[in-house]
Design a protein around this motif. Sequence first.
Motif: not given
Length: 267
Positions: A47-54, A115-116, A168-182
């Motif tokens: 997540d947030a690795a830059g795929k969408g922008g590319t 995530m099971g 403008l970019r808040r929609w890109k962030l989901s609870p699933m994205d934040l889960e990837s941190i942990t």
Amino acid sequence: MAGKRATKLPRAVYEKELARLQTELVRLQEWVRAEGARLVVVFEGRDAAGKGGTIKRVAEHLNPRVARIAALPKPTERERTQWYFQRYVEHLPAAGEIVLFDRSWYNRAGVEHVMGFCTKEEHQLFLRQCPIFERMLVEDGILLRKYWFSVSDKEQQERFRHRLEDPLRRWKLSPMDLESITRWEAYSRAKDEMLVHTDIGEAPWYVVESDDKRRARLNMIAHLLGSVPYRDVPPAVLELPPRPPSTGYERPPRDLQTYVPDHAAGL
């Protein structure tokens, strides 16, 4: 963990080279259309690795009737009972088409596994079947390119923070994205296992270092162009016809139509 970070590419250098590469992408598109080729480009990564922008820069100047983006939502109840690859097959290109997969069948090797959302048996079955599936695509003549966007933990965290603060970019962030941190290490292990099984000669993985988004975009596009043996297809010769003389048509009065208010006039 974060590695040594390259100097950020200057914007002027980036924009000049991006324009050149995007011109070449249009030439690639015309070759695909003329030759009836089928090109599939898989974009994967954290997540947030830059795929969408590319993907946005790849598709920016392409004809949407030739090049389309496949970003599938979560499967429906019916799709969950199908063969796993089935819903992706219907998005594969026909002759003269390019499909850019914004995430792909590799969801099962990453988020679903970590995530099971799938069983261990389903995950192992995927790792066995995926190389077979991709060999079938290549054997049938599809040009398959797979890119893994690699971002450091530090940079990912920073991008998440920026998304959280940017309306403008808040929609890109989901609870699933934040889960990837942990679950950083769990995703790392899943990625390593995925590469062991699916980095095959017929469809190898190409890793894109993406801590610097500008470098990542240029590097990925340049590699894609260099990996496809396209040639320049001369465009059809077009000429603007002379405008014919008026036959007496008169435009209806403006008050008979509803116009958009001139918002710009008040700026």
